[in-house]
Structures are given as C-alpha cells and as structure tokens.
Motif scaffolding. Structure first.
Motif, PDB file in Angstrom:
ATOM      1  N   ALA A  40       0.813  -1.214   0.000  1.00 37.70           N
ATOM      2  CA  ALA A  40       0.000   0.000   0.000  1.00 37.70           C
ATOM      3  C   ALA A  40       0.848   1.266   0.000  1.00 37.70           C
ATOM      4  O   ALA A  40       0.498   2.251  -0.647  1.00 37.70           O
ATOM      5  CB  ALA A  40      -0.929   0.010   1.211  1.00 37.70           C
ATOM      6  N   LEU A  47      -3.765   2.190  -6.065  1.00 35.02           N
ATOM      7  CA  LEU A  47      -3.903   1.269  -4.949  1.00 35.02           C
ATOM      8  C   LEU A  47      -5.291   0.632  -5.007  1.00 35.02           C
ATOM      9  O   LEU A  47      -6.297   1.316  -4.885  1.00 35.02           O
ATOM     10  CB  LEU A  47      -3.712   2.008  -3.627  1.00 35.02           C
ATOM     11  CG  LEU A  47      -3.847   1.186  -2.357  1.00 35.02           C
ATOM     12  CD1 LEU A  47      -2.785   0.078  -2.309  1.00 35.02           C
ATOM     13  CD2 LEU A  47      -3.736   2.083  -1.144  1.00 35.02           C
ATOM     14  N   THR A  49      -8.525  -1.811  -3.960  1.00 32.07           N
ATOM     15  CA  THR A  49      -9.300  -1.915  -2.725  1.00 32.07           C
ATOM     16  C   THR A  49      -8.744  -2.959  -1.765  1.00 32.07           C
ATOM     17  O   THR A  49      -8.573  -2.684  -0.572  1.00 32.07           O
ATOM     18  CB  THR A  49     -10.772  -2.236  -3.049  1.00 32.07           C
ATOM     19  OG1 THR A  49     -11.298  -1.174  -3.841  1.00 32.07           O
ATOM     20  CG2 THR A  49     -11.607  -2.365  -1.800  1.00 32.07           C
ATOM     21  N   GLY A  52      -5.605  -1.921  -0.068  1.00 28.61           N
ATOM     22  CA  GLY A  52      -5.910  -0.868   0.888  1.00 28.61           C
ATOM     23  C   GLY A  52      -6.545  -1.414   2.159  1.00 28.61           C
ATOM     24  O   GLY A  52      -6.189  -1.007   3.266  1.00 28.61           O
ATOM     25  N   GLN A  99      -1.447   6.629   1.643  1.00 25.93           N
ATOM     26  CA  GLN A  99      -1.834   6.170   0.305  1.00 25.93           C
ATOM     27  C   GLN A  99      -3.287   5.699   0.279  1.00 25.93           C
ATOM     28  O   GLN A  99      -3.992   5.899  -0.703  1.00 25.93           O
ATOM     29  CB  GLN A  99      -0.912   5.048  -0.167  1.00 25.93           C
ATOM     30  CG  GLN A  99       0.484   5.503  -0.520  1.00 25.93           C
ATOM     31  CD  GLN A  99       0.491   6.481  -1.670  1.00 25.93           C
ATOM     32  OE1 GLN A  99      -0.259   6.364  -2.635  1.00 25.93           O
ATOM     33  NE2 GLN A  99       1.344   7.489  -1.572  1.00 25.93           N
ATOM     34  N   VAL A 100      -3.718   5.075   1.353  1.00 20.13           N
ATOM     35  CA  VAL A 100      -5.091   4.562   1.421  1.00 20.13           C
ATOM     36  C   VAL A 100      -6.115   5.687   1.259  1.00 20.13           C
ATOM     37  O   VAL A 100      -7.169   5.486   0.656  1.00 20.13           O
ATOM     38  CB  VAL A 100      -5.316   3.792   2.750  1.00 20.13           C
ATOM     39  CG1 VAL A 100      -6.787   3.592   3.048  1.00 20.13           C
ATOM     40  CG2 VAL A 100      -4.598   2.455   2.718  1.00 20.13           C
ATOM     41  N   SER A 105      -6.251   5.981  -4.568  1.00 18.77           N
ATOM     42  CA  SER A 105      -6.775   4.826  -3.847  1.00 18.77           C
ATOM     43  C   SER A 105      -8.210   4.506  -4.251  1.00 18.77           C
ATOM     44  O   SER A 105      -9.113   5.334  -4.104  1.00 18.77           O
ATOM     45  CB  SER A 105      -6.722   5.101  -2.339  1.00 18.77           C
ATOM     46  OG  SER A 105      -7.407   4.103  -1.630  1.00 18.77           O
TER      47      SER A 105
END
Length: 145
Positions: A40, A47, A49, A52, A99-100, A105
């Motif tokens: 991630a 990214l 799902t 994440g 990042q999430v 994302s």
C-alpha cells in the motif's frame, strides 16, 4: 464492497487477512504485516481496494502495539498473538495509510461515495495520528531575534 462497518477488520478482505495471520507460523506474521503495508505504501500505480483494506488492518495491528495505541480489532481480526512488532513498521504504516486515503486509492473512492465515508476517513486519521501525532500549533514569538 464486502464491508459491514468502518473498523479495520470490518470487511471480507481484512477478515481474511486476520485469518491468514492466525494460520501463519508466529515467525511469519511480521512479514505478512510488513508486506501488506509495503504494497500500500508504494503502489505501482493505483492502490486497489483489497491492498488498501489489508493495509488498514495491518496498520491497526501496529497501532495496537504502540504505547499510545489501543486495540481496534473486532472479532474478525487475528485471534492468535502477534510477535512484538518493530517500531520501524510505524513509519511504513503511516505511509500506507496516507496512500489509502489518497486520490490514487480505489478504497478511498469507494468510501467517498458511501454514506459513512467521513467516519471512515476519521477512523483512518485516528490510526495515523497515534503513529505520527500532529504537531500542535506554535505560539508566535514575543521577541524577534
């Protein structure tokens, strides 16, 4: 999304990750957590799902071992004990959480379209703030030097 709530393990992917940790040998569990965070934190492009969701779950486990952290895992998190995780995972967890919730994302896109998306973002921020507390505002200096 196979998601039933905003918690770190309240979705199918994270619950499976918790199961994977339980099935892994004790000495392999840190590597599984590190791997989820790395995927991630440094996505090739977008990214997805599932990466994440695993990263949020892994970050919650890092937070749970932080002196200021609390265990936020539901009954779907791992039930087997984890080894002591190195403090170096904290920085990686912060990068992963950043990042999430970023524009890159897919998970953030899905939550932004959900009714309780703001609560989810608040929960991610709460996890992140344990690992990297915000700096309080500084008062202006009384004297210029």
């Amino acid at each position: 999304m196979g998601t039933w709530d905003i918690g770190p393990f309240d979705n199918d992917t994270a619950a499976d990750f918790g199961g994977d940790l339980d099935e892994a040998a004790v000495e392999e569990r840190e590597a599984l957590i590190r791997g989820a965070l790395k995927r991630a934190a440094h996505p090739a492009d977008f990214l997805d799902t599932s990466d994440g969701e695993r990263a949020v779950a892994a970050a919650a486990l890092v937070v749970a071992q932080h002196p200021d952290g609390v265990l936020t895992c539901s009954t779907y998190g791992p039930s087997e004990p984890l080894p002591e995780l190195p403090a170096s995972l904290r920085t990686l967890a912060v990068e992963a959480l950043d990042q999430v919730v970023s524009e890159r994302s897919e998970l953030a896109e899905l939550w932004d379209d959900a009714a309780n998306g703001s609560k989810w973002r608040h929960d991610i921020t709460r996890l992140r703030d344990v690992l990297d507390p915000p700096v309080p505002p500084q008062e202006e200096a009384l004297f210029d030097i």
